[in-house]
Scaffold this active site. Structure first.
Site, PDB file in Angstrom:
ATOM      1  N   GLU A   1       0.816  -1.225   0.000  1.00 29.72           N
ATOM      2  CA  GLU A   1       0.000   0.000   0.000  1.00 29.72           C
ATOM      3  C   GLU A   1       0.847   1.271   0.000  1.00 29.72           C
ATOM      4  OE1 GLU A   1      -2.798  -0.519   3.250  1.00 29.72           O
ATOM      5  OE2 GLU A   1      -4.103  -1.739   1.989  1.00 29.72           O
TER       6      GLU A   1
ATOM      7  N   GLU B   1      -5.619  -8.349  -0.833  1.00 32.45           N
ATOM      8  CA  GLU B   1      -6.298  -8.135   0.451  1.00 32.45           C
ATOM      9  C   GLU B   1      -7.753  -7.791   0.170  1.00 32.45           C
ATOM     10  OE1 GLU B   1      -4.623  -5.385   3.314  1.00 32.45           O
ATOM     11  OE2 GLU B   1      -2.595  -5.982   2.763  1.00 32.45           O
TER      12      GLU B   1
HETATM   13  C1  BG6 Z   1      -4.444  -2.917   4.899  1.00 33.68           C
HETATM   14  C2  BG6 Z   1      -3.092  -3.319   5.390  1.00 33.68           C
HETATM   15  O1  BG6 Z   1      -4.488  -1.543   4.846  1.00 33.68           O
HETATM   16  O2  BG6 Z   1      -5.549  -3.165   5.678  1.00 33.68           O
HETATM   17  C3  BG6 Z   1      -3.095  -4.364   6.492  1.00 33.68           C
HETATM   18  O3  BG6 Z   1      -2.252  -3.722   4.342  1.00 33.68           O
HETATM   19  C4  BG6 Z   1      -4.241  -4.075   7.440  1.00 33.68           C
HETATM   20  O4  BG6 Z   1      -1.829  -4.370   7.102  1.00 33.68           O
HETATM   21  C5  BG6 Z   1      -5.527  -4.174   6.666  1.00 33.68           C
HETATM   22  O5  BG6 Z   1      -4.255  -4.904   8.555  1.00 33.68           O
HETATM   23  C6  BG6 Z   1      -6.782  -4.018   7.485  1.00 33.68           C
HETATM   24  O6  BG6 Z   1      -6.742  -2.851   8.238  1.00 33.68           O
HETATM   25  P1  BG6 Z   1      -6.976  -2.883   9.808  1.00 33.68           P
HETATM   26  O7  BG6 Z   1      -6.701  -1.504  10.249  1.00 33.68           O
HETATM   27  O8  BG6 Z   1      -8.367  -3.308  10.001  1.00 33.68           O
HETATM   28  O9  BG6 Z   1      -5.988  -3.883  10.327  1.00 33.68           O
END
Ligand code: BG6
Length: 484
Positions: A180, A381
């Site tokens: 990201e 993701e």
């Molecule tokens: C993404 C990241 O932004 O979102 C992860 O690459 C992160 O590292 C994921 O954990 C979810 O976000 P959060 O804040 O719910 O953990």
């Protein structure tokens, strides 16, 4: 209804995604150094994590133990294989390999850990998909060099990348350079700018100063990324190396042309990193913006060659949700800085952390990325952070998570079947519960596998299967045809 077959490729990479700092724990074991995520305390919804000046005794640093994957990876990978994973996306903690970041020689114990862990994946036919830098740069590079504002950090990163490529060239085929990389567009957010670029502001830097530094840091990271891609291809021409952007689709709040232009400008401002990484040059709108606002970093003639020679093979992206923006009269330059222009989208539902749920946005995103970059894409993701309830018999009925993932996979398959998107794989986020990056909580859970640990760090760390575990197993087994 059960479909007979989808157009997903036969070697489609179904799997799950995590990051070293959010699950490994063992933060100071076997020579590991302190990373930026090691100096972040636990926060909560609407309570930002504190970024402390080094490690302060008595504070709660959730990443220090995380879910202790470092000592439990064999059992966890076995569970992934039971679900049928074809790949496992994780990162290599930079501080296990170069504890301070600027050493001459790597730490053998750190290298050995990943050798063993990758062997364990390969034993089950699980392909490692590796991010080199996922919110975990050595803290020493922040205190000594000011993070990515320094060009020296380019050399340290490239050395780290080269050591990893050389060592794992026969075990890892899929790589990504930075997680990201574009999160730093919200440079007013201390967490985003610290994790992405190692910029920690302690001197009341103005917004203008922050923005300028962010573009310098970004340029240095883009050079480092391009150099790494190039070196990786030389080390093993079969490597498939991608970038990774957080894709939060930006909609106009209405059909007012000003809203539409603001949404378009916001997209340009948020995704130009991917333009540079896929095309090897800055897009024209960014050149104009940087020049007009006296923000242009020093881009040398050599830099331009490096960027051209280090373009990526695929676009990796995370997708959780979308945002919606509304033009305000005091923003004549159509600036987009973080959440300032954001309004609630009445067409969408929101989760407990205020994130909208927008599966159709995923299909839109896949179309947008394909049109813009003409490269294969990988959804590295996607997921639903939620509170889970453990029933008296130990079962966890996370139908809300299944609903979210089903709706997104349906749209993903439409983008392949009906829109012709070339999709390499799908790795939902946090396939096993882990520490939330944004809040540092354990209770914001994404996993198919439950981990017994609460926000205060209590629990046995025991693993158990949620209903979504069995559901995802069926999805993978049918290559996406059975989402019931
Ligand atoms: C993404 C990241 O932004 O979102 C992860 O690459 C992160 O590292 C994921 O954990 C979810 O976000 P959060 O804040 O719910 O953990």
């Amino acid at each position: 209804m059960k479909k007979m077959k989808t157009g997903l490729r036969d070697d489609f990479l179904w799997g799950g995604a995590v990051a070293a700092n959010q699950l490994e724990g063992a933060w100071n074991v076997d020579g590991k150094g302190v990373s930026v995520s090691d100096i972040m305390t636990a926060g909560a919804y609407q309570k930002p994590r504190e970024i402390t000046d080094g490690i302060i005794p008595g504070k709660n640093y959730p990443n220090h133990e995380a879910i202790d994957f470092y000592h439990r990876y064999k059992d966890d990978i076995k569970l992934f294989s039971e679900m049928g994973f074809k790949c496992f996306r994780t990162s290599i903690a930079w501080t296990r390999i170069f504890p301070n970041g600027d050493e001459d020689r790597p730490n053998e114990a750190g290298l050995k850990f990943y050798d063993d862990m990758f062997d364990e994946c390969l034993k089950y036919g699980i392909e490692p998909v590796i991010t080199l830098s996922h919110f975990e740069m050595p803290y020493h590079l922040v205190t000594e060099y000011g993070g990515w504002r320094s060009r020296k950090v380019i050399d340290f990163y490239v050395k780290f990348a080269k050591v990893c490529f050389d060592r794992y060239k026969d075990k890892v085929k899929y790589w990504m350079t930075f997680n990201e990389i574009n999160n730093q567009i919200t440079f007013t957010n201390d967490f985003n700018i610290a994790t992405d670029s190692g910029l920690i502001f302690r001197n009341n830097e103005s917004e203008a100063e922050r923005e300028k530094l962010m573009y310098i840091a970004s340029h240095n990271e883009l050079i480092a990324s391009a150099l790494a891609v190039n070196i990786g291809h030389q080390i093993n021409p079969k490597f498939v190396i991608g970038n990774m952007v957080n894709f939060t689709l930006i909609y106009p709040a209405s059909s007012d042309p000003k809203d539409i232009l603001l949404a378009e400008k916001s997209m340009q401002r948020r995704y130009w990193w991917a333009d540079v990484q896929t095309r090897g040059e800055y897009p024209l709108d960014m050149v104009a913006y940087l020049k007009n606002n006296d923000l242009m970093p020093n881009i040398t003639a050599e830099d331009r060659v490096i960027l051209k020679e280090g373009t990526v093979d695929f676009v990796g992206f995370s997708y959780y949700n979308s945002i919606t923006v509304k033009y305000r009269d005091n923003n004549p330059e159509y600036k987009f800085i973080g959440d300032r222009e954001t309004v609630k989208n009445p067409n969408l539902e929101y989760n407990d952390w205020g994130w909208p749920i927008d599966p159709v946005g995923l299909r839109y995103t896949m179309n947008w990325l394909t049109e813009h970059y003409h490269k294969p894409v990988m959804i590295v993701e996607n997921g639903f952070g939620a509170y889970d309830k453990v029933e008296a018999d130990g079962s966890i009925h996370d139908d809300y998570r299944i609903d979210y993932l089903r709706a997104h996979i349906e749209q993903m398959i439409k983008a392949v079947d009906e829109d012709g998107v070339d999709l390499l794989g799908y790795t939902p986020w946090g396939c096993i519960d882990l520490v939330s990056a944004g809040t540092g909580q354990m209770s914001k859970r994404y996993g198919f596998i439950y981990v017994d640990k609460d926000d205060e760090g209590n629990g046995t760390l025991a693993r158990s299967k949620k209903d979504s575990f069995y559901w995802y197993q069926k999805v993978i087994n049918s290559n996406g045809a059975d989402l019931s």
